[in-house]
Design a protein around this motif. Sequence first.
Motif, PDB file in Angstrom:
ATOM      1  N   GLU A 186      44.906  29.688  39.121  1.00 49.53           N
ATOM      2  CA  GLU A 186      44.072  29.353  40.303  1.00 49.53           C
ATOM      3  C   GLU A 186      43.296  30.248  40.786  1.00 49.53           C
ATOM      4  OE1 GLU A 186      47.066  29.129  43.326  1.00 49.53           O
ATOM      5  OE2 GLU A 186      47.993  27.189  42.173  1.00 49.53           O
ATOM      6  N   GLY A 187      43.435  31.496  38.974  1.00 50.44           N
ATOM      7  CA  GLY A 187      41.618  32.568  39.318  1.00 50.44           C
ATOM      8  C   GLY A 187      42.314  34.035  40.554  1.00 50.44           C
ATOM      9  N   ASN A 188      43.407  33.629  39.839  1.00 45.36           N
ATOM     10  CA  ASN A 188      43.896  35.192  40.666  1.00 45.36           C
ATOM     11  C   ASN A 188      43.887  35.754  40.252  1.00 45.36           C
ATOM     12  OD1 ASN A 188      43.717  33.611  43.580  1.00 45.36           O
ATOM     13  ND2 ASN A 188      46.373  32.907  43.665  1.00 45.36           N
ATOM     14  N   GLU A 189      43.804  37.827  40.637  1.00 48.88           N
ATOM     15  CA  GLU A 189      44.318  38.587  39.750  1.00 48.88           C
ATOM     16  C   GLU A 189      45.762  38.754  40.032  1.00 48.88           C
ATOM     17  OE1 GLU A 189      40.619  41.688  38.737  1.00 48.88           O
ATOM     18  OE2 GLU A 189      42.355  42.540  40.927  1.00 48.88           O
ATOM     19  N   ILE A 190      45.598  38.797  38.587  1.00 51.68           N
ATOM     20  CA  ILE A 190      47.367  39.885  37.718  1.00 51.68           C
ATOM     21  C   ILE A 190      46.596  41.253  37.980  1.00 51.68           C
ATOM     22  CG2 ILE A 190      49.404  39.178  37.280  1.00 51.68           C
ATOM     23  CD1 ILE A 190      48.741  36.308  36.483  1.00 51.68           C
ATOM     24  N   LYS A 191      46.339  41.519  36.543  1.00 51.23           N
ATOM     25  CA  LYS A 191      46.049  42.914  37.018  1.00 51.23           C
ATOM     26  C   LYS A 191      44.178  42.519  36.227  1.00 51.23           C
ATOM     27  CE  LYS A 191      46.624  46.130  32.569  1.00 51.23           C
ATOM     28  NZ  LYS A 191      47.037  45.830  31.105  1.00 51.23           N
ATOM     29  N   ALA A 192      44.042  44.049  36.913  1.00 46.65           N
ATOM     30  CA  ALA A 192      42.548  44.092  36.760  1.00 46.65           C
ATOM     31  C   ALA A 192      42.129  44.388  35.900  1.00 46.65           C
ATOM     32  CB  ALA A 192      42.456  45.487  38.673  1.00 46.65           C
TER      33      ALA A 192
END
Length: 120
Positions: free
Chosen positions: A55-61
């Motif tokens: 969904e495009g959510n950041e897991i790791k920056a």
Amino acid sequence: MYIGKYEFKDQETAEAKIKALGVAKDEDDNEYPTHKHSIVKLGYIVLEQGEYDNEGNEIKAPVLSSKYHLDVAWRLEDTYNEDGELIKASHPYGWKSASVDLDNNGVHSFYGVDYLKHKF
């Protein structure tokens, strides 16, 4: 043509170096370069890609460089001294200390021109 890759402590330092290459102002007070070099402002480049879910959510920056990066295609020519010996062109004053020497083309290239064949 020579290609240089550079890293500066911050954007302001990089902008000052670019401005020192030569600028003038037009009738609307806008600055424009008076030099013939091509400069690409890469900014704070990505050193490690981030990770994102479906969904495009950041897991790791992503990890960004702490330095501000520029690539320059220099329009400099080799010269010859009075004895006919070749004098290779060099970085303009104050740029060599910011240069980085890569063993690949890095994150950017000038229209496919090979950095390794055209670096200082």
